[in-house]
Design an enzyme around this catalytic site. Structure first.
Site, short mmCIF file in Angstrom:
data_model
loop_
_atom_site.label_atom_id
_atom_site.label_comp_id
_atom_site.label_asym_id
_atom_site.label_seq_id
_atom_site.Cartn_x
_atom_site.Cartn_y
_atom_site.Cartn_z
N LEU A 1 6.23 3.52 14.82
CA LEU A 1 6.22 2.13 15.31
C LEU A 1 7.63 1.69 15.71
O LEU A 1 7.81 0.69 16.37
CB LEU A 1 5.67 1.20 14.24
CG LEU A 1 4.24 1.50 13.77
CD1 LEU A 1 3.88 0.64 12.56
CD2 LEU A 1 3.24 1.27 14.90
N ARG A 2 8.62 2.47 15.25
CA ARG A 2 10.04 2.21 15.53
C ARG A 2 10.59 0.99 14.81
O ARG A 2 11.69 0.55 15.10
CB ARG A 2 10.30 2.08 17.04
CG ARG A 2 9.91 3.30 17.86
CD ARG A 2 10.53 4.57 17.34
NE ARG A 2 10.36 5.68 18.30
CZ ARG A 2 10.64 6.94 18.01
NH1 ARG A 2 11.09 7.27 16.81
NH2 ARG A 2 10.48 7.88 18.93
N HIS B 1 5.42 18.96 7.94
CA HIS B 1 5.70 19.22 9.36
C HIS B 1 6.40 20.57 9.40
O HIS B 1 7.58 20.66 9.09
CB HIS B 1 6.62 18.09 9.85
CG HIS B 1 6.84 18.10 11.31
ND1 HIS B 1 7.70 18.96 11.93
CD2 HIS B 1 6.32 17.34 12.29
CE1 HIS B 1 7.70 18.74 13.22
NE2 HIS B 1 6.87 17.76 13.47
N ASP C 1 0.79 11.59 17.58
CA ASP C 1 2.22 11.79 17.36
C ASP C 1 3.01 10.88 18.32
O ASP C 1 3.93 11.31 19.00
CB ASP C 1 2.62 13.25 17.54
CG ASP C 1 4.02 13.52 16.99
OD1 ASP C 1 4.48 12.73 16.16
OD2 ASP C 1 4.64 14.51 17.41
N HIS D 1 10.00 5.74 23.22
CA HIS D 1 11.46 5.76 23.38
C HIS D 1 11.90 4.71 24.40
O HIS D 1 11.15 4.38 25.32
CB HIS D 1 11.94 7.12 23.89
CG HIS D 1 12.03 8.17 22.82
ND1 HIS D 1 12.89 8.07 21.76
CD2 HIS D 1 11.36 9.34 22.65
CE1 HIS D 1 12.75 9.14 20.98
NE2 HIS D 1 11.82 9.92 21.48
#
Lengths: 424, 321
Positions: free
Chosen positions: A65-66, A181, A307, A311
């Site tokens: 979600l940043r 991961h 995923d 940006h």
């Protein structure tokens, strides 16, 4: 409005093996009945879902979600709104926010903020190690108490296998799922593309498949040793699928997801030096993609995630290797998954299961099905609706998708969360 | 490579970023044009007015005295004005600062960028983000391409060996990190060389190198058999530290060009090197200085070949404007 009936839709609820046209009743935010009519239901609102598919809201196991920390790339508000539009009603937020999700305070902050956004359920993933440094265990019990259902080290390494082992044992003590991961950071160091013919041709530092598969192999051994439940996030390689399949046959409680884009794109699809294709793990070979599809069809891979990594423009502006990896992928999740159905890789029921009941079951949350009594988290989508990705219909703050300007097929028409419409 | 980025709609050179996507005819035309300039550089007046009034910026984000000097000489001999800008940057430099640099220079009404950058794809990025009247020449980007070097090498080969289709060429050394090798392999394949081999330890070979059009050899003695052209690459000393090689000494024993190994190649094989050479690391001094070596000819040819490429690209830009 607290009583809703959704009529005439094709109900698909893989958890209950339901696929039929019929009504769905919702009251007080919960599902009351699905598939059959009930008497004396005074609906406040009726949604006509003719020619539409009505299914559980999607559960996305990895969405950045940043926020907190990287708000120039996106915010809880902007990204959960994009999630609602994508039909996603529950999402897992990896712990690599700033501050890192390794204290209850950060978990509570995120939960508060996302509840205020009045959009999908946000499940913060707790840090597996303190500050994600891979050295000391995080306070997993406290994180669980604060609401984390799973822990992970995001894409940061736990280089010391003894630390990973202890972290898995401790997580299992508190019945926390470990999301892993898989990537060996020495083998993938400085890499930005799948090590193969294309990376060689364009002089891009490569990431070999072994960087992932070695990490999968190590973690499977530790899963056997510790008995910890492990979920492998965003696997991308043929051998990873094969090893996880073997491990499941052996009886280990492991699961896996892959991203929607890995099921479609390969290294050959990369427009040279186009940073929109820069993702981690990198787009792999055609052989890998075919095995991921096979793994999805035979249930080795349980879930498809977006995923989602929005940006800002600057992060993607530059020569390929120096740009940041990741794509904004929430809004392409459903159309790309439906494309798998059209290409006969999986059935529609399998596809919906991979987006709903399977991830919900892995996470141990009461979501992902239309079972009466469950939260009324619903996605109503038109599988045939065509739309072209553009500025006007794209809600994520990140425009970093290689599909920009392309035609997609399939879109959520209504999304409900706890019986409330969060997208129309 | 986007097919059309380097070429105008009618297939003429606009930018020169990579050999990829360029036709054999175009490469031959570059070599022919270079030949017409080559005679000129022998004369007492070494200038032609082809690019008079044009401003060429040598934009070097990575140091290289030799490449920059030959580009500068080539531009000067075409009567262009040359501006040299050296921007030492770290590998982590951001695209936005690169773009800002480009924007500032554009505002000064320049006509051509000659770009060297440590990151693969940087030259293409600049070409995609520059004003449409600006031509971009790649003077080396990361591990991707160094196409003017490859063309001057082709020119040098053509001086000594007439027919590419009869040629077996071996490129020896650090293929993995070499933009020169990648461009040479592409150029040799486009010019239809009979065989291209790369000779290196596995640690210095790119994955699936055969897909690029080169046959890998791990043993130099086997690899040099029947070879007409030997291209040695420079070995960076950092490679020892990053666990790619144990020592210079061992490298020299296995992959250094010694008189003994040279004797395995054809009797008239020529020896090339993009420079600067590490004597006693990849090549024995006696070979570097011998009549078999064409290393200094490569340097001189660099000027004519770069004149050819710069003038062709600029003319096509003008035709468009």
């Amino acid at each position: 409005m607290n009583k809703i009936v959704i009529e005439n839709g094709r109900l698909i609820d893989p958890a209950n093996k339901l696929d039929q046209t019929g009504p769905l009743y919702i009251a007080e935010g919960k599902i009351v009945a699905s598939g059959h009519s009930i008497d004396n239901f005074q609906a406040d609102q009726t949604i006509d879902a003719e020619n539409l598919i009505v299914c559980p809201g999607f559960v996305d196991m990895s969405v950045r979600l940043r926020e907190p920390g990287h708000t120039r790339k996106g915010s809880i508000q902007s990204e959960t709104q994009a999630a609602a539009k994508a039909g996603v009603t529950s999402l897992c937020l990896p712990p690599d926010t700033r501050p890192i999700i390794d204290t209850p305070a950060v978990v509570e902050y995120i939960k508060d903020k996302s509840e205020n956004a009045r959009y999908p359920n946000v499940f913060p993933i707790g840090a597996l190690t303190r500050q994600l440094e891979g050295k000391e265990l995080s306070s997993m019990y406290a994180l669980r108490q604060a609401g984390c259902v799973t822990v992970s080290n995001a894409s940061l390494p736990v280089a010391n296998l003894q630390v990973l082992r202890r972290a898995m044992e401790y997580a299992d003590t508190h019945r926390l799922l470990v999301m892993h991961h898989p990537q060996d950071h020495a083998l993938s160091r400085n890499g930005c593309a799948h090590e193969g013919a294309n990376a060689s041709r364009y002089g891009l530092p490569g990431i070999p498949a072994a960087a992932e598969t070695i990490a999968v192999a190590q973690c499977l051994e530790l899963a056997e040793l510790t008995g910890c439940r492990v979920h492998f996030s965003q696997i991308s390689c043929k051998s990873s699928v094969m090893m996880i399949q073997q491990a499941k046959k052996k009886g280990l409680t492991v699961s896996a997801d892959t991203t929607a884009h890995q099921l479609h794109l390969t290294e050959d699809n990369i427009t040279p030096f186009d940073s929109a294709f820069h993702v981690s793990p990198p787009l792999r070979s055609k052989t890998d993609k075919m095995m991921l599809r096979e793994g999805l069809a035979n249930q080795t891979i349980n879930a498809i995630c977006s995923d989602h990594q929005p940006h800002d423009i600057d992060a993607k502006l530059g020569a390929f290797p120096e740009t940041e990896p990741g794509m904004a992928a929430l809004e392409t999740l459903l159309p790309l998954t439906l494309q798998l159905v059209r290409e006969n890789a999986v059935t529609l029921t399998q596809a919906i299961a991979a987006l709903s009941c399977n991830p919900a079951k892995i996470l141990g949350i009461n979501k992902g099905t239309l079972t009466p009594g469950f939260d009324a988290d619903i996605c109503i989508f038109d599988p045939n609706q065509s739309w072209i990705i553009n500025q006007d219909n794209w809600l994520s703050a990140g425009k970093n998708t290689p599909y920009w300007g392309q035609e997609m097929q399939g879109q959520a028409v209504y999304t409900l969360q706890n019986g409330k419409l969060i997208h129309t | 490579m986007k097919q059309n980025l380097q070429l105008s709609d009618d297939g003429k050179l606009k930018h020169f970023l990579s050999i990829e996507g360029l036709s054999r005819d175009l490469l031959l035309k570059i070599l022919d044009t270079a030949e017409s300039f080559a005679g000129m550089t022998e004369q007492s007046v070494k200038k032609v007015p082809l690019l008079r009034g044009k401003t060429i910026v040598n934009l070097f984000f990575e140091n290289s005295t030799r490449t920059r000097t030959t580009f500068e000489l080539a531009a000067t001999r075409l009567s262009a004005d040359v501006l040299n800008i050296n921007i030492a940057t770290s590998a982590t430099s951001k695209g936005e600062s690169l773009l800002d640099t480009i924007r500032n220079l554009e505002a000064m009404h320049v006509d051509m960028f000659v770009v060297r950058h440590a990151i693969s794809g940087a030259a293409q990025f600049i070409a995609e983000n520059s004003a449409s009247h600006i031509s971009v020449i790649n003077a080396g980007d990361g591990q991707h391409a160094h196409p003017t070097q490859a063309m001057l090498d082709m020119y040098t080969i053509k001086q000594h060996k007439t027919d590419f289709s009869q040629l077996k060429v071996a490129i020896i050394g650090d293929i993995l990190h070499s933009r020169v090798a990648r461009s040479q392999i592409l150029a040799l394949n486009t010019l239809q060389a009979e065989e291209v081999r790369v000779i290196a330890p596995k640690t210095l070979l790119p994955a699936q190198v055969e897909c690029l059009g080169a046959e890998p050899y791990l043993n130099m003695k086997q690899g040099l058999k029947d070879i007409d052209v030997i291209i040695m690459l420079r070995l960076q000393k950092e490679r020892m530290k990053s666990a790619l090689l144990p020592s210079e000494n061992e490298y020299y024993k296995c992959f250094g060009l010694t008189p003994e190994k040279l004797a395995i190649a054809k009797a008239d094989a020529i020896v090339m090197h993009p420079g600067p050479i590490n004597r006693g690391v990849e090549i024995d001094s006696s070979i570097a200085d011998s009549h078999r070596s064409v290393i200094l000819q490569q340097v001189s040819n660099g000027i004519a070949v770069r004149m050819a490429i710069m003038s062709m690209a600029m003319q096509n830009m003008e035709a468009k404007a």
